[in-house]
Motif scaffolding. Structure first.
Motif, PDB file in Angstrom:
ATOM      1  N   PHE A 120       0.859  -1.177   0.000  1.00 25.96           N
ATOM      2  CA  PHE A 120       0.000   0.000   0.000  1.00 25.96           C
ATOM      3  C   PHE A 120       0.894   1.225   0.000  1.00 25.96           C
ATOM      4  N   THR A 121       0.289   2.382  -0.237  1.00 25.20           N
ATOM      5  CA  THR A 121       1.041   3.629  -0.306  1.00 25.20           C
ATOM      6  C   THR A 121       0.560   4.568   0.785  1.00 25.20           C
ATOM      7  N   PHE A 122       1.521   5.130   1.541  1.00 23.52           N
ATOM      8  CA  PHE A 122       1.183   6.124   2.545  1.00 23.52           C
ATOM      9  C   PHE A 122       0.728   7.408   1.849  1.00 23.52           C
ATOM     10  N   PRO A 123      -0.120   8.199   2.512  1.00 24.84           N
ATOM     11  CA  PRO A 123      -0.610   9.440   1.889  1.00 24.84           C
ATOM     12  C   PRO A 123       0.501  10.485   1.775  1.00 24.84           C
ATOM     13  N   LYS A 124       0.237  11.507   0.989  1.00 27.79           N
ATOM     14  CA  LYS A 124       1.192  12.615   0.808  1.00 27.79           C
ATOM     15  C   LYS A 124       1.214  13.531   2.025  1.00 27.79           C
ATOM     16  N   GLY A 125       0.129  13.543   2.791  1.00 29.55           N
ATOM     17  CA  GLY A 125       0.033  14.427   3.955  1.00 29.55           C
ATOM     18  C   GLY A 125       1.012  14.049   5.050  1.00 29.55           C
ATOM     19  N   ARG A 126       1.764  15.000   5.515  1.00 28.17           N
ATOM     20  CA  ARG A 126       2.737  14.753   6.581  1.00 28.17           C
ATOM     21  C   ARG A 126       2.051  14.805   7.932  1.00 28.17           C
ATOM     22  N   GLY A 127       2.635  14.121   8.902  1.00 27.68           N
ATOM     23  CA  GLY A 127       2.083  14.152  10.245  1.00 27.68           C
ATOM     24  C   GLY A 127       2.249  12.833  10.956  1.00 27.68           C
ATOM     25  N   SER A 128       1.625  12.742  12.116  1.00 29.86           N
ATOM     26  CA  SER A 128       1.670  11.532  12.943  1.00 29.86           C
ATOM     27  C   SER A 128       0.374  10.749  12.758  1.00 29.86           C
ATOM     28  N   TYR A 129       0.531   9.480  12.482  1.00 34.42           N
ATOM     29  CA  TYR A 129      -0.600   8.596  12.231  1.00 34.42           C
ATOM     30  C   TYR A 129      -0.440   7.334  13.073  1.00 34.42           C
ATOM     31  N   VAL A 130      -1.524   6.595  13.183  1.00 32.87           N
ATOM     32  CA  VAL A 130      -1.481   5.237  13.717  1.00 32.87           C
ATOM     33  C   VAL A 130      -1.862   4.320  12.564  1.00 32.87           C
ATOM     34  N   LEU A 131      -0.993   3.360  12.288  1.00 28.06           N
ATOM     35  CA  LEU A 131      -1.264   2.367  11.252  1.00 28.06           C
ATOM     36  C   LEU A 131      -1.857   1.130  11.915  1.00 28.06           C
ATOM     37  N   GLU A 132      -2.923   0.616  11.331  1.00 21.91           N
ATOM     38  CA  GLU A 132      -3.574  -0.602  11.814  1.00 21.91           C
ATOM     39  C   GLU A 132      -3.633  -1.592  10.660  1.00 21.91           C
ATOM     40  N   ILE A 133      -3.117  -2.786  10.880  1.00 23.40           N
ATOM     41  CA  ILE A 133      -3.189  -3.868   9.895  1.00 23.40           C
ATOM     42  C   ILE A 133      -4.073  -4.952  10.479  1.00 23.40           C
ATOM     43  N   ASP A 134      -5.134  -5.316   9.760  1.00 20.23           N
ATOM     44  CA  ASP A 134      -6.049  -6.366  10.194  1.00 20.23           C
ATOM     45  C   ASP A 134      -5.880  -7.579   9.282  1.00 20.23           C
ATOM     46  N   LEU A 135      -5.578  -8.720   9.883  1.00 21.05           N
ATOM     47  CA  LEU A 135      -5.357  -9.967   9.168  1.00 21.05           C
ATOM     48  C   LEU A 135      -6.424 -10.978   9.563  1.00 21.05           C
ATOM     49  N   GLN A 136      -7.154 -11.489   8.579  1.00 22.65           N
ATOM     50  CA  GLN A 136      -8.154 -12.546   8.784  1.00 22.65           C
ATOM     51  C   GLN A 136      -7.661 -13.778   8.036  1.00 22.65           C
ATOM     52  N   THR A 137      -7.589 -14.915   8.743  1.00 23.18           N
ATOM     53  CA  THR A 137      -7.092 -16.145   8.129  1.00 23.18           C
ATOM     54  C   THR A 137      -7.994 -17.312   8.491  1.00 23.18           C
ATOM     55  N   ASP A 138      -7.646 -18.475   7.960  1.00 21.37           N
ATOM     56  CA  ASP A 138      -8.371 -19.688   8.327  1.00 21.37           C
ATOM     57  C   ASP A 138      -8.021 -20.150   9.746  1.00 21.37           C
ATOM     58  N   ARG A 139      -6.993 -19.576  10.367  1.00 24.15           N
ATOM     59  CA  ARG A 139      -6.606 -19.920  11.739  1.00 24.15           C
ATOM     60  C   ARG A 139      -7.111 -18.911  12.757  1.00 24.15           C
ATOM     61  N   SER A 141      -7.824 -14.430  13.613  1.00 23.91           N
ATOM     62  CA  SER A 141      -7.551 -13.048  13.240  1.00 23.91           C
ATOM     63  C   SER A 141      -6.437 -12.477  14.110  1.00 23.91           C
ATOM     64  N   ALA A 142      -5.758 -11.482  13.554  1.00 22.64           N
ATOM     65  CA  ALA A 142      -4.693 -10.802  14.278  1.00 22.64           C
ATOM     66  C   ALA A 142      -4.690  -9.344  13.828  1.00 22.64           C
ATOM     67  N   GLN A 143      -4.348  -8.478  14.753  1.00 20.44           N
ATOM     68  CA  GLN A 143      -4.290  -7.047  14.472  1.00 20.44           C
ATOM     69  C   GLN A 143      -2.917  -6.535  14.887  1.00 20.44           C
ATOM     70  N   TYR A 144      -2.368  -5.651  14.081  1.00 15.58           N
ATOM     71  CA  TYR A 144      -1.036  -5.101  14.305  1.00 15.58           C
ATOM     72  C   TYR A 144      -1.117  -3.585  14.163  1.00 15.58           C
ATOM     73  N   VAL A 145      -0.296  -2.884  14.951  1.00 17.46           N
ATOM     74  CA  VAL A 145      -0.306  -1.425  14.889  1.00 17.46           C
ATOM     75  C   VAL A 145       1.120  -0.882  14.855  1.00 17.46           C
ATOM     76  N   GLY A 146       1.206   0.357  14.396  1.00 17.79           N
ATOM     77  CA  GLY A 146       2.473   1.059  14.397  1.00 17.79           C
ATOM     78  C   GLY A 146       2.241   2.545  14.563  1.00 17.79           C
ATOM     79  N   ASN A 147       3.175   3.217  15.234  1.00 20.60           N
ATOM     80  CA  ASN A 147       3.144   4.668  15.429  1.00 20.60           C
ATOM     81  C   ASN A 147       3.922   5.281  14.277  1.00 20.60           C
TER      82      ASN A 147
END
Length: 151
Positions: A120-139, A141-147
């Motif tokens: 994926f591509t981060f936006p052009k807007g500068r600043g502080s964000y929280v990234l959330e990745i949601d993974l759904q599998t046959d085993r 679900s898992a969620q991951y974050v980053g500052n």
């Protein structure tokens, strides 16, 4: 001759079965890293909410109530604006059913367009964000974050 062949077949089966039994499988959710598409640098995201079936179907669970607040307390991960990144797993002994990425700016949640190649591509807007990745599998679900800081 007949006994020699039988002994050889038995010996082969013993070695074959020993190899199968000696396998060590990891039934935990994968570690997720982000890697810039034009670089070899990668950063690891933090697990938050986990609902996963582990070894022998035993559930692995982890709950983080305030995901955004938790993510903001993590180490800052800096990326250039408009940077394309790849989402990588350290293992993949599961079938990915859905993989989504979101950016939080304040209380606003923006979905990022996830490509077929898991980038994926981060936006052009500068600043502080929280990234959330949601993974759904046959085993499960898992969620991951980053500052994330976009410069």
């Amino acid at each position: 001759m007949k006994h020699s062949l039988r002994a050889l077949v038995c010996l082969f089966l013993i070695f074959f079965l020993t190899g199968c039994i000696g396998e060590d499988y990891d039934f935990t959710p994968p570690t997720v890293t982000l890697m810039e598409t034009d670089s070899v640098d990668s950063v690891e995201l933090t697990e938050t909410n986990i609902d996963w079936r582990g070894e022998n179907g035993k559930p692995l669970e982890k709950e983080t109530k305030e995901v955004v607040d938790f993510a903001r307390k993590q180490k800052e991960l800096t990326f250039p604006s408009g940077q394309q990144v790849d989402v990588l797993f350290d293992s993949e002994d599961f079938a990915v059913e859905e993989l989504r990425a979101f950016l939080w700016l304040g209380n606003e949640k923006l979905q990022l367009d996830m490509e077929e190649d898991r980038s994926f591509t981060f936006p052009k807007g500068r600043g502080s964000y929280v990234l959330e990745i949601d993974l759904q599998t046959d085993r499960g679900s898992a969620q991951y974050v980053g500052n994330i800081v976009i410069q």
